[in-house]
Structures are given as C-alpha cells and as structure tokens.
Design a protein around this motif. Structure first.
Motif, PDB file in Angstrom:
ATOM      1  N   UNK A  23    -102.140   2.542 -12.270  1.00 51.11           N
ATOM      2  CA  UNK A  23    -103.243   2.012 -10.557  1.00 51.11           C
ATOM      3  C   UNK A  23    -103.415   4.576 -10.231  1.00 51.11           C
ATOM      4  N   UNK A  24    -103.803   4.502  -9.840  1.00 48.12           N
ATOM      5  CA  UNK A  24    -104.473   6.125  -9.415  1.00 48.12           C
ATOM      6  C   UNK A  24    -103.711   5.920  -8.548  1.00 48.12           C
ATOM      7  N   UNK A  25    -102.861   7.007  -7.711  1.00 53.21           N
ATOM      8  CA  UNK A  25    -102.768   7.008  -6.415  1.00 53.21           C
ATOM      9  C   UNK A  25    -103.348   7.636  -5.824  1.00 53.21           C
ATOM     10  N   UNK A  26    -103.658   8.016  -4.536  1.00 49.97           N
ATOM     11  CA  UNK A  26    -105.111   9.042  -3.376  1.00 49.97           C
ATOM     12  C   UNK A  26    -103.557   9.284  -2.472  1.00 49.97           C
ATOM     13  N   UNK A  27    -103.512  10.335  -2.492  1.00 45.83           N
ATOM     14  CA  UNK A  27    -102.316  11.168  -1.697  1.00 45.83           C
ATOM     15  C   UNK A  27    -102.859  11.811  -0.272  1.00 45.83           C
ATOM     16  N   UNK A  28    -104.212  12.195  -0.067  1.00 45.74           N
ATOM     17  CA  UNK A  28    -105.090  11.867   0.557  1.00 45.74           C
ATOM     18  C   UNK A  28    -105.854  11.574   2.087  1.00 45.74           C
ATOM     19  N   UNK A  33    -102.836   3.537   4.408  1.00 44.58           N
ATOM     20  CA  UNK A  33    -104.265   3.285   3.370  1.00 44.58           C
ATOM     21  C   UNK A  33    -102.828   3.360   1.869  1.00 44.58           C
ATOM     22  N   UNK A  34    -101.781   4.363   2.066  1.00 46.16           N
ATOM     23  CA  UNK A  34    -101.174   4.190   0.126  1.00 46.16           C
ATOM     24  C   UNK A  34    -100.718   2.965   0.697  1.00 46.16           C
ATOM     25  N   UNK A  35    -100.064   2.518   1.682  1.00 47.68           N
ATOM     26  CA  UNK A  35     -99.084   1.329   1.792  1.00 47.68           C
ATOM     27  C   UNK A  35    -100.312   0.225   1.234  1.00 47.68           C
ATOM     28  N   UNK A  36    -101.040   0.007   2.019  1.00 43.62           N
ATOM     29  CA  UNK A  36    -102.295  -0.946   1.559  1.00 43.62           C
ATOM     30  C   UNK A  36    -102.294  -1.013   0.110  1.00 43.62           C
ATOM     31  N   UNK A  37    -102.807  -0.133  -0.538  1.00 42.34           N
ATOM     32  CA  UNK A  37    -103.389  -0.243  -1.721  1.00 42.34           C
ATOM     33  C   UNK A  37    -101.259  -0.094  -2.931  1.00 42.34           C
ATOM     34  N   UNK A  38    -100.848  -0.208  -2.605  1.00 35.45           N
ATOM     35  CA  UNK A  38     -99.029  -0.325  -3.483  1.00 35.45           C
ATOM     36  C   UNK A  38     -99.236  -1.546  -3.096  1.00 35.45           C
ATOM     37  N   UNK A  39     -99.052  -2.505  -2.231  1.00 37.63           N
ATOM     38  CA  UNK A  39     -98.776  -4.048  -1.630  1.00 37.63           C
ATOM     39  C   UNK A  39     -99.600  -4.303  -2.828  1.00 37.63           C
ATOM     40  N   UNK A 116    -106.618   1.534 -12.306  1.00 41.99           N
ATOM     41  CA  UNK A 116    -107.368   0.779 -11.409  1.00 41.99           C
ATOM     42  C   UNK A 116    -107.351   2.139 -10.054  1.00 41.99           C
ATOM     43  N   UNK A 117    -108.355   2.051  -9.679  1.00 44.11           N
ATOM     44  CA  UNK A 117    -109.105   2.778  -8.690  1.00 44.11           C
ATOM     45  C   UNK A 117    -108.909   2.359  -7.311  1.00 44.11           C
ATOM     46  N   UNK A 118    -108.840   3.458  -6.335  1.00 41.20           N
ATOM     47  CA  UNK A 118    -109.190   3.023  -4.733  1.00 41.20           C
ATOM     48  C   UNK A 118    -110.963   3.623  -4.088  1.00 41.20           C
ATOM     49  N   UNK A 119    -111.065   2.530  -3.154  1.00 38.60           N
ATOM     50  CA  UNK A 119    -112.033   3.467  -2.119  1.00 38.60           C
ATOM     51  C   UNK A 119    -111.005   3.726  -1.492  1.00 38.60           C
ATOM     52  N   UNK A 120    -112.767   4.920  -0.834  1.00 37.29           N
ATOM     53  CA  UNK A 120    -111.464   6.366   0.340  1.00 37.29           C
ATOM     54  C   UNK A 120    -111.190   5.390   1.382  1.00 37.29           C
ATOM     55  N   UNK A 160    -108.687  15.013  -9.031  1.00 37.79           N
ATOM     56  CA  UNK A 160    -107.931  14.407  -9.012  1.00 37.79           C
ATOM     57  C   UNK A 160    -107.791  13.344 -10.080  1.00 37.79           C
ATOM     58  N   UNK A 161    -107.546  12.765 -10.420  1.00 36.81           N
ATOM     59  CA  UNK A 161    -107.454  11.719 -11.533  1.00 36.81           C
ATOM     60  C   UNK A 161    -107.325  10.063 -10.398  1.00 36.81           C
ATOM     61  N   UNK A 162    -107.670  10.159  -8.933  1.00 37.79           N
ATOM     62  CA  UNK A 162    -107.441   9.288  -8.680  1.00 37.79           C
ATOM     63  C   UNK A 162    -109.347   8.688  -8.312  1.00 37.79           C
ATOM     64  N   UNK A 163    -110.504   9.812  -8.469  1.00 37.82           N
ATOM     65  CA  UNK A 163    -111.258   9.707  -8.538  1.00 37.82           C
ATOM     66  C   UNK A 163    -112.330   9.835  -9.521  1.00 37.82           C
TER      67      UNK A 163
END
Length: 256
Positions: A23-28, A33-39, A116-120, A160-163
C-alpha cells in the motif's frame, strides 16, 4: 511511505515476495487523509525511513497513524534487528532463485494487486485504487515501445512511488527491462537534479511537467546533454517545455 529511492524499490518487492499487498502512502496528503487511507486499506505497519520521519516531524502524520492502529517501522532499525541466521537464510534463498529455483524465493501466490494507490483527496476522501500486475505491466510495455529502450540506457528516477507514474515509470519499468536507475528523493529540487544528471549521465527521464520545468529553468549548459528521451505525464505539458528540452538536452525527444 518512502520517496524515490532504492529502498522504496526493495521494500515494494519485499512486501510482494512476502505474499502481502503493498500500500503506497502519500505523506503530502495530510494527517486526516492519511488516517482515512490506513483504515480503508487495513494497514497495520508502515515501512518508512527515519530521514523522512524526521522531516515530517510536527505534521501530525505520526499521531494520525497511531490513531488508525498502524505502527511505524523505520527500515534502518528493521535492517539492524535482523539476526545473522535470518540474513543467511535470505542470502541462500536469493542464490537459489538466481539458479532457477524461483520457488525458494517467490511465494506460491502473489497478492493479486501489485499495489494499492490512493487518489489525492482534493475533492473528497481519498479512494483506494488497486492496480493489478497486468495493469502495470501493460503500461510498462506501452511506455517501453515509445522510449525504444536499449542496453546503454540509464534512468533518472525522482517520482514518489505513491504516484502511478512513479511506481510504473521509476520502479517497475526499469526493473523489467534491466535499466539502471539513479534515484533522487525530491523531485522539486531542479538544480540538484541537474547536478545528478551531470554526474551520472542518465539517458532517460520520467517526470511530471512541473518537475521537468524546474530542471530546465535551472540547468546550466551541458547538465542535461546525456538525456535522449524524457517521458512526462500526470498533467498537461506546454509547448515551451518541448522547445526547452530539445535545446538543453542536445536535441532529445520529449513525449507524453
């Protein structure tokens, strides 16, 4: 959660070879939003690096991860904690796989999503997007056909690999075609990227137009002379960049 680096490349492969889903996480994206992605993805461990975590100190990301039930695993600490027996086992499995016994290193069943990537999250909560191995490999074949890769190529990798462009263009594509990579962790540092080009003489570049523009604006004569092709995506590319790249790279091709 790692920037463009050899560590990100190795960590992505290691998670897959462990039979898990990266799961590729975006620190920006911010703590909420990070908490939402993790859950949403059910993440329990975050592979990162102390250098990145130190830079993110005070951003609220550490606290958001803790509230979502995820533990941070800095790779420097994890590597140092590996026992000699575990290191020897890993080396033996790697050697056996190189000898053609892939079953010693590759799990019987890989995770169906390669990542797994996430939209912005700019218009709503980020949405998780699973990318299959076929998805990514099809994109690699298409890009490789345009770039006309050969045995003399080397790539400057900055995204970055989250993209998806970073994961596909800066990690999977070079791995699949045996292209050496020169990593730089921050794509916004145009002058430093120019210096990397001057020192290591890469022939290929995958970037967003904004990052390429930063390089072109600060490039000195000869910095980008080794580049024969730049592949851009993720946003519209103005004609000015085509002209500037052709002039500063010694006639290289810019495509999107």
């Amino acid at each position: 959660m790692l920037p463009a680096s050899s560590a990100a490349c190795v960590a992505w492969l290691a998670v897959l070879l462990a039979g898990q889903t990266p799961v590729m996480l975006n620190w920006t994206t911010g703590p909420r939003n990070l908490g939402h992605c993790l859950r949403l993805a059910g993440v329990r461990h975050i592979l990162s690096a102390r250098a990145l975590l130190d830079r993110l100190e005070g951003s609220g990301l550490r606290e958001a991860a803790g509230e979502a039930g995820a533990a941070w695993l800095p790779l420097e600490d994890t590597a140092a904690s590996l026992s000699p027996c575990l290191r020897l086992e890993a080396a033996c499995r790697a050697l056996l796989s190189l000898a053609g016994l892939e079953g010693c290193a590759v799990p019987r069943k890989l995770s169906p999503p390669a990542a797994i990537l996430f939209t912005s999250g700019s218009s709503a909560a980020p949405k998780g997007v699973p990318l299959s191995h076929d998805n990514i490999l099809a994109n690699c074949r298409d890009v490789a056909a345009i770039l006309a890769l050969d045995s003399h190529d080397a790539m400057l990798a900055m995204l970055p690999p989250f993209h998806t462009l970073g994961l596909t263009g800066n990690i999977v594509l070079p791995l699949c075609f045996g292209v050496p990579m020169v990593f730089h962790a921050n794509p916004t540092e145009g002058a430093r990227l120019d210096a990397v080009c001057r020192q290591w003489r890469p022939t290929l570049l995958v970037a967003a137009p904004t990052f390429l523009d930063g390089m072109l604006r600060q490039a000195r004569p000869g910095d980008l002379a080794s580049l024969r092709v730049a592949f851009v995506g993720a946003e519209a590319c103005p004609q000015r960049l085509y002209d500037d790249f052709a002039r500063l790279s010694g006639g290289g091709l810019l495509c999107e």
